[in-house]
Structures are given as structure tokens and as C-alpha cells.
Design an enzyme around this catalytic site. Structure first.
Site, mmCIF file in Angstrom:
data_model
loop_
_atom_site.group_PDB
_atom_site.id
_atom_site.type_symbol
_atom_site.label_atom_id
_atom_site.label_comp_id
_atom_site.label_asym_id
_atom_site.label_seq_id
_atom_site.Cartn_x
_atom_site.Cartn_y
_atom_site.Cartn_z
ATOM 1 N N ASP A 109 0.854 -1.189 0.000
ATOM 2 C CA ASP A 109 0.000 0.000 0.000
ATOM 3 C C ASP A 109 0.888 1.236 0.000
ATOM 4 O O ASP A 109 2.112 1.128 -0.073
ATOM 5 C CB ASP A 109 -0.918 -0.005 1.238
ATOM 6 C CG ASP A 109 -0.144 0.196 2.548
ATOM 7 O OD1 ASP A 109 1.104 0.267 2.514
ATOM 8 O OD2 ASP A 109 -0.791 0.294 3.610
ATOM 9 N N ASP B 218 1.416 4.757 2.317
ATOM 10 C CA ASP B 218 1.036 5.363 3.597
ATOM 11 C C ASP B 218 1.414 6.841 3.628
ATOM 12 O O ASP B 218 2.540 7.205 3.294
ATOM 13 C CB ASP B 218 1.769 4.642 4.745
ATOM 14 C CG ASP B 218 1.572 3.136 4.711
ATOM 15 O OD1 ASP B 218 0.492 2.678 5.122
ATOM 16 O OD2 ASP B 218 2.490 2.411 4.265
ATOM 17 N N ASP C 156 -3.257 4.378 2.780
ATOM 18 C CA ASP C 156 -3.577 4.699 4.175
ATOM 19 C C ASP C 156 -3.293 6.170 4.427
ATOM 20 O O ASP C 156 -2.183 6.643 4.184
ATOM 21 C CB ASP C 156 -2.716 3.860 5.144
ATOM 22 C CG ASP C 156 -3.193 2.416 5.220
ATOM 23 O OD1 ASP C 156 -4.320 2.135 4.774
ATOM 24 O OD2 ASP C 156 -2.433 1.588 5.746
HETATM 25 P P1 8DG Z 1 4.177 -2.519 3.044
HETATM 26 O O1 8DG Z 1 2.988 -1.635 3.070
HETATM 27 O O2 8DG Z 1 5.165 -2.147 2.001
HETATM 28 O O3 8DG Z 1 3.809 -3.965 3.005
HETATM 29 O O4 8DG Z 1 4.969 -2.355 4.438
HETATM 30 P P2 8DG Z 1 4.727 -1.259 5.546
HETATM 31 O O5 8DG Z 1 4.437 0.078 4.922
HETATM 32 O O6 8DG Z 1 5.839 -1.326 6.492
HETATM 33 O O7 8DG Z 1 3.448 -1.822 6.291
HETATM 34 P P3 8DG Z 1 2.050 -1.145 6.629
HETATM 35 O O8 8DG Z 1 1.129 -2.267 6.959
HETATM 36 O O9 8DG Z 1 1.591 -0.221 5.572
HETATM 37 O O10 8DG Z 1 2.309 -0.362 7.974
HETATM 38 C C1 8DG Z 1 3.072 0.827 8.016
HETATM 39 C C2 8DG Z 1 3.219 1.285 9.422
HETATM 40 O O11 8DG Z 1 1.980 1.727 9.927
HETATM 41 C C3 8DG Z 1 3.679 0.162 10.343
HETATM 42 O O12 8DG Z 1 4.880 0.506 10.946
HETATM 43 C C4 8DG Z 1 2.678 0.053 11.413
HETATM 44 C C5 8DG Z 1 1.863 1.313 11.243
HETATM 45 N N1 8DG Z 1 0.476 1.077 11.629
HETATM 46 C C6 8DG Z 1 -0.496 0.319 11.027
HETATM 47 N N2 8DG Z 1 -1.640 0.378 11.746
HETATM 48 C C7 8DG Z 1 -1.386 1.188 12.786
HETATM 49 C C8 8DG Z 1 -2.147 1.658 13.864
HETATM 50 O O13 8DG Z 1 -3.324 1.340 13.994
HETATM 51 N N3 8DG Z 1 -1.526 2.521 14.732
HETATM 52 C C9 8DG Z 1 -0.235 2.910 14.571
HETATM 53 N N4 8DG Z 1 0.309 3.755 15.425
HETATM 54 N N5 8DG Z 1 0.514 2.473 13.572
HETATM 55 C C10 8DG Z 1 -0.056 1.625 12.705
HETATM 56 O O14 8DG Z 1 -0.327 -0.320 10.000
HETATM 57 MN MN MN Z 2 2.679 0.371 3.786
HETATM 58 MN MN MN Z 3 -0.368 0.782 5.585
#
Ligand code: 8DG
Ligand code: MN
Ligand code: MN
Length: 364
Positions: A204, A206, A288
Site C-alpha cells: 500500500d 502510507d 492509508d
Molecule cells: P508494506 O505496506 O510495504 O507492506 O509495508 P509497511 O508500509 O511497512 O506496512 P504497513 O502495513 O503499511 O504499515 C506501516 C506502518 O503503519 C507500520 O509501521 C505500522 C503502522 N500502523 C499500522 N496500523 C497502525 C495503527 O493502527 N496505529 C499505529 N500507530 N501504527 C499503525 O499499520
Molecule cells: Mn505500507
Molecule cells: Mn499501511
């Protein structure tokens, strides 16, 4: 007993936040295996076991070269008996029987496919599995009730399980910036998550949104979502497809930011405009969005940059070693009973007594 007297081959600190974990490392054949076991344990809702395998994999990621013999791992933290057994088997035979049979198992494959649907977590996937669902396509003509997010997840299943490239992430960034500037001029958007850690692709994109004037960011998310929504309609235009709001009353371990887990419709980057006309090539992309007040921004960037294990260990280190409590809003010193302010990630590491680890080395 000469072996015992030899100095350890490698030294690695205990917590992931105390060490550098670059994106590229030398032990992927081992870490992929351990991470598959971690994933499988998570599918079985065994979090402790899942984290243990994830930690073991993470330690191997920090090693400066490829492991050849199990003896080289002597003295390293987080390598439990089970993980060592799996590593040893791979080093000796090229593969681990447990890993391969897990990979082939009907349950693992079904859980992987079902949790790959946007809006479907382990609990839902497991319930469906027990009711005989194996593939996303089984849901299409079944009686299973799907919520709106899950319907969108099913509809865009293929796209959402195709990696997002950095170029696509940047293109999404342009759209998000456009939307945010339209409803709140002067707002700032920051790419977080895996792309901030230097990944070339991700599941995704972010973003963290803030505004230098504290308070201006309040109520921003619905306005941004509404702006994106009203862009829908014109053929061949980037637009917004679907969103899943966070829970109305988030559990206490979740943060309290305004957030939106959404799906964007992104025009194909590679096609020339006339070709695009013919085929309407576009791709659904998970995005996100999180809004943070300016005063909490440093904590929010640190908290949303990841990796998940790095975040987990930062918080664990803060609690266990410093008697402090860290989340993506603040740092609380339990001994002095006060919040510690910070305006940069560097400051937060320093308040925790940690050496600064840049985002590109947080791939734990
Ligand atoms: P990817 O998308 O490339 O697979 O990897 P990523 O970017 O590291 O994973 P991600 O699932 O998009 O998560 C990114 C960061 O966001 C991860 O360090 C954790 C954080 N995160 C969530 N949900 C929540 C939440 O509800 N609260 C907080 N504080 N952080 C969150 O994914
Ligand atoms: Mn991500
Ligand atoms: Mn994410």
C-alpha cells in the site's frame, strides 16, 4: 570445548531499535522461511510464536554476510530452539520440511488467500475456512455476508495483491497532495511506511498529513475523503474508490488519529494517452491516510514509518529499559510522571537514550 572459548562470530543487540536493519541483506533464504512460519503462526492466532519467528528472522537480517554454519549463530539474541532447528535444517539440506509442508498446506494457502482480501483479518478468514471457504472466488457465489470494504476488496482482489511501485506511490502522492491542498492550504503530507524506509515496492502507500498551525488539521479527513469522492465520474481520471474508516471507538491500544484505509483508482503509468483511451487501463491501489496534530507529528512519523517489528521493539525498549511509554502520539516518562516533548525523530531516539537509526535502516 575449544568452541566455547571462541569469541562469537557476530554481535547483535537485543532490541530491533538498537540495531541497523537495511533493506537488502544476505540471508533471505533463511528469513523467508522463518517469516513463513511467523505468518502461519499468526494465522493460527498464536501471536507469541509469530513474534518469536519474526524476531529470529530480523536478527539474521542484520548480519553482514550470509550464514554458512549454525555455529556462527552462537550467542545471538532472539534465536530460540525452534528457529535454530529450522535454520540448521536449511543450512544442511537446503530446505526445511516444516516450512515446505506449511507452505503446501491447504490451511496456510487458504488463510493467505483470504487474508489477502482488503477488510478481512485472521478471525474472519479462519471462520470462513472452518465453513469450507478456500479461495476468494468461493465467496462470490456463497451466502457469506460481506461488508462494504470486503466487497471492494473482493472486487479489486487482483490489483490489491499486485505490488505498488515507487512510481505509483509518487503518483498517488500527487493526488493526495492535490486533495489536501484543496481543502486545507498549507497542509503538509509525508510519505511514511515502507516507501519511507526505501522500499521499491509495497502492499500500500502510507501518508501522514499535518498542518503547521495546531488545530487546523481537525476534521480534515472527512473533507479530504469528500473531495476525493467528488472527483469520481470523469472517464479516465484518477479517482477514489472506497474507504474503510477506523473503528468508531478504537481499542485503547490503537492510536486516536483521524485515519482512512482507502482504495484509489490510479491511471496506468506506462500507457501513452491514446492507448489509455482504448483500454481504460487503471489499477486499484491501497492507500492509508493519517492526520496528526503538528505537536505530535514527530511521534506520528516515527510510529507510522515501521517496520512493524521496529515499532514493537521501540515501545518494548521504552517500557522495559527506560520505564517510559511510547506511542505514535507521545512519550511519557513514568518515573518523572511527565510527557517529554520532541519535534523530530532524532530527538525521540535521544530521549530514549538510543543511537539514531535512519528510516532506511529500520527494515527489521
Ligand atoms: P508494506 O505496506 O510495504 O507492506 O509495508 P509497511 O508500509 O511497512 O506496512 P504497513 O502495513 O503499511 O504499515 C506501516 C506502518 O503503519 C507500520 O509501521 C505500522 C503502522 N500502523 C499500522 N496500523 C497502525 C495503527 O493502527 N496505529 C499505529 N500507530 N501504527 C499503525 O499499520
Ligand atoms: Mn505500507
Ligand atoms: Mn499501511
Amino acid at each position: 570445548d575449544k568452541l566455547r572459548l571462541d569469541p562469537p562470530e557476530f554481535t547483535v543487540k537485543n532490541y530491533a531499535c538498537q540495531r541497523r536493519t537495511p533493506l537488502k541483506h544476505n540471508n533471505t533464504h533463511l528469513t523467508h522461511a522463518l517469516e513463513l512460519l511467523a505468518e502461519s503462526a499468526a494465522f493460527g492466532e498464536n501471536e507469541g510464536r509469530s513474534v518469536a519467528f519474526t524476531r529470529a528472522a530480523s536478527v539474521l537480517k542484520t548480519l553482514p554476510r550470509s550464514v554458512q554454519r549454525i555455529e556462527e549463530l552462537r550467542g545471538l539474541p532472539c534465536l530460540g530452539e525452534h528457529s535454530l532447528r529450522v535454520i540448521k535444517e536449511i543450512l544442511e539440506y537446503g530446505a526445511s520440511q516444516e516450512v515446505e509442508s506449511t507452505r503446501q498446506s491447504e490451511q496456510y494457502q487458504a488463510m493467505k488467500a483470504l487474508t489477502g482480501i482488503f477488510g478481512v483479518g485472521v478471525k474472519t478468514a479462519d471462520r470462513w475456512y472452518r465453513e469450507g471457504v478456500r479461495r476468494p472466488s468461493d465467496l462470490m457465489d456463497s451466502e457469506q455476508k460481506l461488508n462494504q470494504a470486503q466487497q471492494a476488496g473482493l472486487q479489486h482482489y487482483k490489483d490489491l495483491n499486485t505490488c505498488v511501485s515507487k512510481a505509483e506511490a509518487d503518483a498517488i502522492g500527487v493526488i493526495v497532495d492535490q486533495a489536501v491542498q484543496a481543502v486545507l492550504p498549507g497542509a503538509q503530507i509525508t510519505l511514511t511506511g515502507g516507501f519511507r524506509r526505501g522500499k521499491e515496492s509495497g502492499h500500500d502507500v502510507d501518508f501522514l498529513i499535518t498542518h503547521p498551525e495546531e488545530g487546523k488539521e481537525e476534521g480534515l479527513m472527512p473533507k479530504v475523503v469528500n473531495w476525493l469522492d467528488t472527483q469520481v465520474g470523469q472517464k479516465g481520471q484518477n479517482s477514489y474508490l472506497e474507504s474503510k474508516d477506523g473503528p468508531a471507538r478504537p481499542p485503547s491500544n490503537m492510536d486516536r488519529f483521524e485515519r482512512c484505509f482507502s482504495i484509489f483508482k490510479l491511471e496506468s503509468q506506462s500507457c501513452s494517452p491514446p492507448e489509455r483511451e482504448k483500454s481504460h487501463q487503471w489499477k486499484a491501489v491501497r492507500v492509508d491516510l493519517v492526520v496528526s496534530p503538528f505537536s505530535q507529528f514527530a511521534f506520528a512519523v516515527l510510529g507510522w514509518t515501521g517496520s512493524k517489528l521496529f515499532e514493537r521493539d521501540l515501545r518494548r525498549y521504552a517500557g522495559q529499559v527506560k520505564n517510559m511509554s511510547l506511542n505514535s502520539h507521545s512519550l511519557f516518562d513514568s518515573h518523572q510522571r511527565c510527557f517529554l516533548r520532541a519535534t523530530s525523530e532524532e530527538e525521540i531516539f535521544s530521549l530514549l537514550g538510543l543511537e539514531y537509526i535512519p528510516a532506511c535502516d529500520r527494515n527489521a
